[in-house]
Design a protein around this motif. Structure first.
Motif, PDB file in Angstrom:
ATOM      1  N   UNK A  23       0.820  -1.214   0.000  1.00  0.00           N
ATOM      2  CA  UNK A  23       0.000   0.000   0.000  1.00  0.00           C
ATOM      3  C   UNK A  23       0.855   1.266   0.000  1.00  0.00           C
ATOM      4  N   UNK A  24       2.093   1.145   0.432  1.00  0.00           N
ATOM      5  CA  UNK A  24       2.981   2.304   0.421  1.00  0.00           C
ATOM      6  C   UNK A  24       3.330   2.744  -0.987  1.00  0.00           C
ATOM      7  N   UNK A  25       3.303   1.777  -1.930  1.00  0.00           N
ATOM      8  CA  UNK A  25       3.669   2.082  -3.316  1.00  0.00           C
ATOM      9  C   UNK A  25       2.459   2.104  -4.247  1.00  0.00           C
ATOM     10  N   UNK A  26       1.459   1.263  -3.938  1.00  0.00           N
ATOM     11  CA  UNK A  26       0.338   1.087  -4.860  1.00  0.00           C
ATOM     12  C   UNK A  26      -1.006   1.508  -4.275  1.00  0.00           C
ATOM     13  N   UNK A  27      -1.010   2.125  -3.088  1.00  0.00           N
ATOM     14  CA  UNK A  27      -2.242   2.582  -2.443  1.00  0.00           C
ATOM     15  C   UNK A  27      -3.249   1.435  -2.306  1.00  0.00           C
ATOM     16  N   UNK A  28      -4.523   1.664  -2.666  1.00  0.00           N
ATOM     17  CA  UNK A  28      -5.542   0.627  -2.496  1.00  0.00           C
ATOM     18  C   UNK A  28      -5.297  -0.574  -3.406  1.00  0.00           C
ATOM     19  N   UNK A  29      -4.605  -0.365  -4.518  1.00  0.00           N
ATOM     20  CA  UNK A  29      -4.289  -1.478  -5.420  1.00  0.00           C
ATOM     21  C   UNK A  29      -3.395  -2.491  -4.710  1.00  0.00           C
ATOM     22  N   UNK A  30      -2.484  -2.004  -3.891  1.00  0.00           N
ATOM     23  CA  UNK A  30      -1.592  -2.880  -3.153  1.00  0.00           C
ATOM     24  C   UNK A  30      -2.334  -3.775  -2.179  1.00  0.00           C
ATOM     25  N   UNK A  31      -3.404  -3.246  -1.556  1.00  0.00           N
ATOM     26  CA  UNK A  31      -4.196  -4.059  -0.637  1.00  0.00           C
ATOM     27  C   UNK A  31      -4.914  -5.187  -1.384  1.00  0.00           C
ATOM     28  N   UNK A  32      -5.449  -4.879  -2.564  1.00  0.00           N
ATOM     29  CA  UNK A  32      -6.120  -5.906  -3.358  1.00  0.00           C
ATOM     30  C   UNK A  32      -5.122  -6.949  -3.842  1.00  0.00           C
ATOM     31  N   UNK A  33      -3.940  -6.508  -4.243  1.00  0.00           N
ATOM     32  CA  UNK A  33      -2.918  -7.435  -4.719  1.00  0.00           C
ATOM     33  C   UNK A  33      -2.434  -8.343  -3.588  1.00  0.00           C
ATOM     34  N   UNK A  34      -2.353  -7.811  -2.382  1.00  0.00           N
ATOM     35  CA  UNK A  34      -1.947  -8.618  -1.224  1.00  0.00           C
ATOM     36  C   UNK A  34      -2.938  -9.751  -0.978  1.00  0.00           C
ATOM     37  N   UNK A  35      -4.232  -9.468  -1.145  1.00  0.00           N
ATOM     38  CA  UNK A  35      -5.251 -10.506  -0.993  1.00  0.00           C
ATOM     39  C   UNK A  35      -5.043 -11.616  -2.026  1.00  0.00           C
ATOM     40  N   UNK A  36      -4.742 -11.240  -3.263  1.00  0.00           N
ATOM     41  CA  UNK A  36      -4.530 -12.235  -4.318  1.00  0.00           C
ATOM     42  C   UNK A  36      -3.304 -13.102  -4.055  1.00  0.00           C
ATOM     43  N   UNK A  37      -2.231 -12.481  -3.618  1.00  0.00           N
ATOM     44  CA  UNK A  37      -1.005 -13.242  -3.365  1.00  0.00           C
ATOM     45  C   UNK A  37      -1.180 -14.195  -2.183  1.00  0.00           C
ATOM     46  N   UNK A  38      -1.845 -13.742  -1.128  1.00  0.00           N
ATOM     47  CA  UNK A  38      -2.076 -14.624   0.021  1.00  0.00           C
ATOM     48  C   UNK A  38      -3.074 -15.727  -0.332  1.00  0.00           C
TER      49      UNK A  38
END
Length: 499
Positions: free
Chosen positions: A393-408
């Motif tokens: 989220x530090x680099x991608x804002x809300x996109x980073x949170x969604x991507x974290x869900x996909x990776x986990x």
């Protein structure tokens, strides 16, 4: 079940379009989505996330070993315990709504109006959990009795209530968020009432013997303890994503919500439908000791899930922005919100196949009455999601949170699959079909992306891509294509015989 879910999800899109028009993606929208997420969290903790998974194997075993009357007494006893627990929790939340909101969305403290609205909406929405968890128990009873229509149609009642309350609030000049909060309660009661005629028709009755000390309920409780914890871990992922998003610019919670709704469409229509329908069959096979048939049923469920989820994910990635635009860009939903939501949709879609595949695997563990292994895996994935979310989220804002869900979610699938295949000593996902599904999905995704700018032809071409995908699957002699068509053909023939 998939057909009924398709209707309810389609109406859900109508709901989201109207909500986006009436509520937008601002202060009160964020407040409502956070408030509504709290009873949904309890729904998954005490509803289909744990109770149904623990209830179905035990109920099926009691019916096999002790008969119909004992199974019905066990279900009644479970409902009494569930109601008591939920009423107690509801009273507690009504009293502690303010500190609970601080825990769920601490970033809202910087905006006093938003924080006060969220506290009010939490108090209005939360009693919904009593109705919807009762619906989840009804779902377990009906599914165990091979009935899947009514539980799948239940969300229709909620969607109608939310659509009506949103339009009522908008055109009458009331605060739409507050109007929808009362609509949540109306929808919950309607969902409960919808199940009752189908329960009666299936031969079940709430009138009859029950007991505080029921052996089946006690066994269900033992299974449910780890499943509640596992569901808590899964839902904690969502809560923490909301918590982190509350520190991002206004609208971030709403972008993630609308993107998640689109991902939940194919996931609910087929991913959840397949795993939910598979659980009673897997539980019965495990109870009878027919483990080879168990492996075969689970393999079919996984293959069919991947066959549907992977091209759906590819299509969402390729058409993210035009889909968001045509669904939501009107009223208070701006072009900037379209772009931000589409970016979140792409990030979420990457994880869609892995979320879908994890559900039949978890159902397999639960059918074998192993509820501890999925919980241990969920804890590992929770830690991964938190770490990835804070970092991205530090680099991608809300996109980073969604991507974290996909990776986990990918990590969750890998761990579940490896441990279940070791437990059963069987390969549950054939590599040949997996490769063919992946190849065809890439082609479909590329075709969708290439035509995304051709308005309105990109929309007209969606059913064409579906037909092309199925035909190519038949040309490659994929088992899943024959299974998919066989299910549809069987359903059509059954309808003709009942006329």
């Amino acid at each position: 079940m998939a057909g009924a879910t398709l209707i309810s999800r389609g109406l859900g899109f109508v709901r989201d379009i109207i909500v986006a028009f009436a509520l937008g993606a601002g202060l009160f929208a964020d407040a409502f989505f956070v408030a509504f997420r709290i009873p949904n969290l309890l729904r998954r903790l005490f509803g289909e996330g744990s109770l149904t998974m623990a209830f179905v194997p035990v109920y099926s075993r009691v019916r096999e070993e002790e008969g119909e009357e004992a199974a019905q007494a066990m279900a009644r006893s479970a409902m009494i315990w569930l109601a008591m627990i939920l009423v107690f929790i509801t009273v507690l939340v009504e009293i502690l709504a303010r500190p609970l909101t601080i825990v769920i969305a601490p970033g809202f403290l910087d905006n006093s109006e938003q924080f006060r609205a969220t506290v009010d909406l939490v108090r209005i929405c939360f009693p919904y959990v009593i109705f919807i968890c009762g619906v989840a128990l009804c779902m377990g009873i009906l599914n165990s009795r091979d009935h899947f229509l009514a539980p799948a149609l239940a969300p229709v009642a909620l969607n109608v209530a939310l659509i009506g309350s949103a339009l009522f609030g908008y055109y009458m000049g009331y605060n739409v968020a507050y109007s929808m909060a009362y609509g949540v309660l109306i929808g919950g009661a309607a969902q409960w009432l919808l199940q009752q005629p189908f329960l009666v028709r299936s031969g079940f009755s709430w009138r009859g013997p029950w007991a505080w000390k029921n052996k089946g309920v006690a066994r269900m409780g033992l299974l449910m303890l780890p499943t509640v914890f596992g569901a808590a871990v899964y839902q904690l992922n969502i809560v923490l994503s909301t918590l982190l998003a509350s520190y991002l610019p206004v609208g971030s919670v709403s972008y993630l919500y609308y993107a998640d709704r689109l991902v939940q469409f194919p996931l609910g229509v087929f991913g959840v439908a397949i795993s939910t329908a598979a659980l009673p069959s897997l539980a019965k096979l495990a109870a009878r000791g027919e483990l080879e048939e168990f492996d075969s049923a689970l393999t079919s469920a996984l293959g069919l899930t991947l066959f549907i989820a992977l091209p759906a994910a590819a299509g969402l990635v390729g058409l993210a922005e035009p889909i968001i635009g045509i669904l939501f860009q009107r009223g208070a939903f701006t072009p900037e919100a379209v772009v931000a939501t589409a970016q979140a949709l792409i990030a979420y879609s990457i994880g869609l196949p892995f979320i879908a595949l994890s559900r039949p695997l978890v159902a397999g563990f639960y059918a074998l009455e192993d509820t501890k292994t999925p919980v241990k895996i969920a804890v590992v994935c929770l830690m991964a999601n938190i770490g990835l979310g804070v970092w991205l989220m530090q680099f991608l804002s809300h996109i980073g949170l969604a991507l974290a869900v996909s990776l986990s979610s990918f990590l969750n699938f890998v761990l579940l699959y490896v441990l279940l295949t070791r437990k059963r000593g069987a390969r549950l996902l054939p590599p040949g079909s997996t490769f063919k599904t992946g190849l065809l999905s890439i082609l479909i995704g590329w075709g969708a992306y290439a035509t995304a700018s051709l308005h309105p032809w990109w929309l007209v071409l969606i059913p064409v891509w579906v037909v092309v995908y199925v035909l190519m699957a038949f040309a490659l002699q994929m088992v899943e294509a024959r299974l998919f068509w066989g299910m549809i053909k069987s359903r059509i023939q059954r309808k003709k015989r009942t006329r």
